[in-house]
Design a protein around this motif. Structure first.
Motif, mmCIF file in Angstrom:
data_model
loop_
_atom_site.group_PDB
_atom_site.id
_atom_site.type_symbol
_atom_site.label_atom_id
_atom_site.label_comp_id
_atom_site.label_asym_id
_atom_site.label_seq_id
_atom_site.Cartn_x
_atom_site.Cartn_y
_atom_site.Cartn_z
ATOM 1 N N THR A 1 0.920 -1.241 0.088
ATOM 2 C CA THR A 1 0.079 -0.065 0.095
ATOM 3 C C THR A 1 0.781 1.369 -0.089
ATOM 4 O OG1 THR A 1 -0.040 0.036 2.379
ATOM 5 C CG2 THR A 1 -1.829 -1.135 1.336
ATOM 6 N N ARG A 2 2.090 1.159 -0.001
ATOM 7 C CA ARG A 2 2.872 2.189 0.286
ATOM 8 C C ARG A 2 2.810 3.502 -0.900
ATOM 9 N NH1 ARG A 2 5.592 2.799 -3.810
ATOM 10 N NH2 ARG A 2 6.384 4.601 -3.097
ATOM 11 N N ARG A 3 2.945 4.670 -0.603
ATOM 12 C CA ARG A 3 2.967 5.516 -1.633
ATOM 13 C C ARG A 3 3.659 6.754 -0.987
ATOM 14 N NH1 ARG A 3 -1.104 4.981 1.777
ATOM 15 N NH2 ARG A 3 -2.513 6.451 2.136
ATOM 16 N N SER A 4 4.155 7.534 -1.943
ATOM 17 C CA SER A 4 4.898 8.900 -1.675
ATOM 18 C C SER A 4 3.919 9.866 -1.078
ATOM 19 C CB SER A 4 5.733 9.395 -2.954
ATOM 20 O OG SER A 4 6.606 8.327 -3.420
ATOM 21 N N GLY A 5 5.002 10.579 -0.200
ATOM 22 C CA GLY A 5 4.234 11.830 0.006
ATOM 23 C C GLY A 5 4.970 13.132 -1.029
ATOM 24 N N GLY B 1 9.702 11.447 -0.351
ATOM 25 C CA GLY B 1 9.367 11.724 -1.978
ATOM 26 C C GLY B 1 10.561 11.694 -2.676
ATOM 27 N N TRP B 2 10.577 11.294 -3.813
ATOM 28 C CA TRP B 2 11.818 11.087 -4.728
ATOM 29 C C TRP B 2 11.628 12.318 -6.023
ATOM 30 C CZ3 TRP B 2 13.922 5.707 -6.681
ATOM 31 C CH2 TRP B 2 15.066 5.964 -7.517
ATOM 32 N N LEU B 3 12.324 13.269 -6.063
ATOM 33 C CA LEU B 3 12.271 14.192 -7.163
ATOM 34 C C LEU B 3 13.672 14.343 -7.839
ATOM 35 C CD1 LEU B 3 10.358 17.105 -5.601
ATOM 36 C CD2 LEU B 3 9.369 15.184 -6.526
ATOM 37 N N THR B 4 13.377 14.659 -9.086
ATOM 38 C CA THR B 4 14.529 14.744 -9.960
ATOM 39 C C THR B 4 14.594 16.217 -10.336
ATOM 40 O OG1 THR B 4 13.652 13.678 -11.754
ATOM 41 C CG2 THR B 4 15.497 12.576 -10.529
ATOM 42 N N GLY B 5 13.485 16.442 -11.391
ATOM 43 C CA GLY B 5 13.621 17.682 -11.912
ATOM 44 C C GLY B 5 14.704 18.099 -12.662
ATOM 45 N N TRP B 6 14.691 19.361 -13.195
ATOM 46 C CA TRP B 6 15.838 19.774 -14.041
ATOM 47 C C TRP B 6 17.300 19.748 -13.405
ATOM 48 C CZ3 TRP B 6 19.371 23.623 -12.689
ATOM 49 C CH2 TRP B 6 19.037 24.561 -11.923
ATOM 50 N N ILE C 1 23.383 12.769 -10.437
ATOM 51 C CA ILE C 1 22.278 12.998 -9.341
ATOM 52 C C ILE C 1 21.178 11.796 -9.674
ATOM 53 C CG2 ILE C 1 20.377 13.986 -8.211
ATOM 54 C CD1 ILE C 1 22.274 16.711 -8.717
ATOM 55 N N ALA C 2 21.040 10.765 -8.710
ATOM 56 C CA ALA C 2 19.982 9.735 -9.066
ATOM 57 C C ALA C 2 18.688 10.451 -8.462
ATOM 58 C CB ALA C 2 20.317 8.776 -8.341
ATOM 59 N N GLY C 3 18.703 11.200 -7.419
ATOM 60 C CA GLY C 3 17.404 11.750 -7.037
ATOM 61 C C GLY C 3 17.454 12.669 -5.789
ATOM 62 N N GLU D 1 -3.307 8.546 -3.474
ATOM 63 C CA GLU D 1 -3.164 7.213 -4.257
ATOM 64 C C GLU D 1 -2.932 7.516 -5.484
ATOM 65 O OE1 GLU D 1 -1.609 4.957 -4.753
ATOM 66 O OE2 GLU D 1 -2.555 2.980 -4.037
ATOM 67 N N ARG D 2 -2.611 6.806 -6.301
ATOM 68 C CA ARG D 2 -2.419 7.120 -8.118
ATOM 69 C C ARG D 2 -2.748 5.884 -8.517
ATOM 70 N NH1 ARG D 2 2.149 5.106 -10.352
ATOM 71 N NH2 ARG D 2 4.091 4.731 -8.832
ATOM 72 N N PRO D 3 -3.251 5.881 -9.902
ATOM 73 C CA PRO D 3 -3.534 4.617 -10.570
ATOM 74 C C PRO D 3 -2.436 3.842 -10.542
ATOM 75 C CG PRO D 3 -4.174 6.533 -11.686
ATOM 76 C CD PRO D 3 -3.344 7.110 -10.850
ATOM 77 N N ARG D 4 -2.296 2.460 -10.387
ATOM 78 C CA ARG D 4 -1.240 1.493 -10.425
ATOM 79 C C ARG D 4 -1.465 0.716 -11.667
ATOM 80 N NH1 ARG D 4 2.120 3.264 -6.766
ATOM 81 N NH2 ARG D 4 1.155 4.572 -5.314
ATOM 82 N N PRO D 5 -0.333 0.090 -12.204
ATOM 83 C CA PRO D 5 -0.496 -0.626 -13.336
ATOM 84 C C PRO D 5 -1.541 -1.899 -13.353
ATOM 85 C CG PRO D 5 1.542 -0.540 -12.687
ATOM 86 C CD PRO D 5 0.821 -0.026 -11.437
HETATM 87 C C1 LIG Z 1 13.801 8.522 -10.965
HETATM 88 C C2 LIG Z 1 12.586 9.292 -10.461
HETATM 89 C C3 LIG Z 1 12.396 10.664 -10.424
HETATM 90 C C4 LIG Z 1 11.360 11.184 -10.170
HETATM 91 N N1 LIG Z 1 11.068 12.424 -10.326
HETATM 92 C C5 LIG Z 1 10.027 13.085 -9.898
HETATM 93 C C6 LIG Z 1 9.928 14.571 -10.055
HETATM 94 O O1 LIG Z 1 10.978 15.261 -10.535
HETATM 95 N N2 LIG Z 1 8.729 15.282 -9.871
HETATM 96 C C7 LIG Z 1 7.780 14.366 -9.323
HETATM 97 O O2 LIG Z 1 6.538 14.892 -9.045
HETATM 98 N N3 LIG Z 1 7.691 12.911 -9.391
HETATM 99 C C8 LIG Z 1 9.143 12.475 -9.477
HETATM 100 N N4 LIG Z 1 9.102 11.109 -9.181
HETATM 101 C C9 LIG Z 1 7.784 10.413 -8.889
HETATM 102 C C10 LIG Z 1 7.680 10.064 -7.494
HETATM 103 O O3 LIG Z 1 8.795 10.098 -6.749
HETATM 104 C C11 LIG Z 1 6.664 9.099 -6.750
HETATM 105 O O4 LIG Z 1 7.212 8.036 -7.120
HETATM 106 C C12 LIG Z 1 5.172 9.252 -7.414
HETATM 107 O O5 LIG Z 1 4.976 10.546 -7.918
HETATM 108 C C13 LIG Z 1 4.172 8.638 -6.749
HETATM 109 O O6 LIG Z 1 4.368 7.247 -6.637
HETATM 110 P P1 LIG Z 1 4.454 6.341 -5.454
HETATM 111 O O7 LIG Z 1 3.398 6.795 -4.419
HETATM 112 O O8 LIG Z 1 4.246 4.980 -5.918
HETATM 113 O O9 LIG Z 1 5.935 6.420 -5.029
HETATM 114 C C14 LIG Z 1 10.205 10.503 -9.765
HETATM 115 C C15 LIG Z 1 10.427 9.258 -9.554
HETATM 116 C C16 LIG Z 1 11.611 8.490 -9.989
HETATM 117 C C17 LIG Z 1 11.733 6.861 -9.751
#
Ligand SMILES: Cc1cc2nc3c(=O)[nH]c(=O)nc-3n(C[C@H](O)[C@H](O)[C@H](O)COP(=O)(O)O)c2cc1C
Length: 215
Positions: free
Chosen positions: A33-37, A158-163, A181-183, A196-200
């Motif tokens: 059930t895990r999901r990101s914040g 929460g895992w972000l990358t962005g520009w 930078i991996a994240g 929650e978001r749609p899952r595969p």
């Molecule tokens: C490599 C990677 C980079 C990501 N970069 C972003 C980002 O820049 N912005 C964003 O909104 N979500 C980004 N995400 C997605 C979120 O980290 C998150 O996984 C998703 O929004 C919610 O899915 P979850 O609840 O299953 O974790 C990234 C995910 C991965 C794996």
């Protein structure tokens, strides 16, 4: 166990009937059930120093072909967020000299959000026989394991990358040669219920091989 049974008290607001934290009632229940914040919605507290050390130690316990440890973690403490903002602004202006105020405000929002930030770098060692893809995969495992450990410690992540994760100008200022930078892994207490978001569709992504070519 109903979702509301495991909600935390004393850690920010609780929305009745909605799950503010991930479900930690069992390891499997958490994983399924895990999901990101959203980092922008995270509030204090984040992990304290001992908790963060434990989270990072757990993040380093991941599959790693050849024991290369092709990753590195950089904690950006609260008192360095302003400096990170300045690095992002300088890199952005170097790449886009005409950038406007709103674009730079986005850098400030990014750098200042959430109580805790760890940058995960991928450090591919080209001298090793392990393919770069496998080293990058190990870094992704470390980032995910960091997220899992943060959640298991009672926070969200929460895992972000962005520009910034793809900017050479940022890498010149933050990374060692050869690192990418991996994240940006943000952690904290959720200020809003997790979404929650749609899952595969599992019927689309799982097959039992029947022995024929590429079915
Ligand atoms: C490599 C990677 C980079 C990501 N970069 C972003 C980002 O820049 N912005 C964003 O909104 N979500 C980004 N995400 C997605 C979120 O980290 C998150 O996984 C998703 O929004 C919610 O899915 P979850 O609840 O299953 O974790 C990234 C995910 C991965 C794996």
């Amino acid at each position: 166990m109903p979702e509301t049974d495991w909600r935390r008290t004393g850690r920010g607001p609780i929305w009745k009937g909605m799950s503010q934290f991930n479900d930690l009632s069992s390891p499997l229940r958490f994983l399924e059930t895990r999901r990101s914040g959203k980092p922008r919605d995270m509030i204090a507290p984040g992990p304290d120093a001992n908790e963060l050390n434990r989270i990072l130690t757990i993040a380093a316990r991941v599959p790693d072909h050849g024991k290369v440890a092709p990753w590195r973690f950089m904690v950006v403490p609260p008192e360095r967020r302003g400096a990170l903002n300045a690095v992002l602004d300088a890199a952005y202006l170097e790449e886009k000299p005409g950038a406007g105020r709103l674009e730079l405000e986005a850098n400030a929002q990014f750098a200042q959000q959430a109580p805790t930030l760890v940058i995960v770098f991928t450090k591919v060692d080209p001298a090793r026989s392990i393919p770069a893809e496998e080293q990058i995969a190990s870094a992704a495992c470390a980032a995910m394991q960091m997220e899992n450990a943060a959640n298991a410690s009672g926070y969200v992540s929460g895992w972000l990358t962005g520009w910034a994760a793809y900017s050479d100008a940022v890498h010149r200022r933050l990374a060692q040669p050869g690192e990418r930078i991996a994240g940006f892994i943000f952690m904290g207490t959720p200020g809003k219920p997790l979404e929650e978001r749609p899952r595969p569709d599992m019927t689309e992504i799982v097959r039992t091989w029947d022995g024929t070519a590429a079915q």
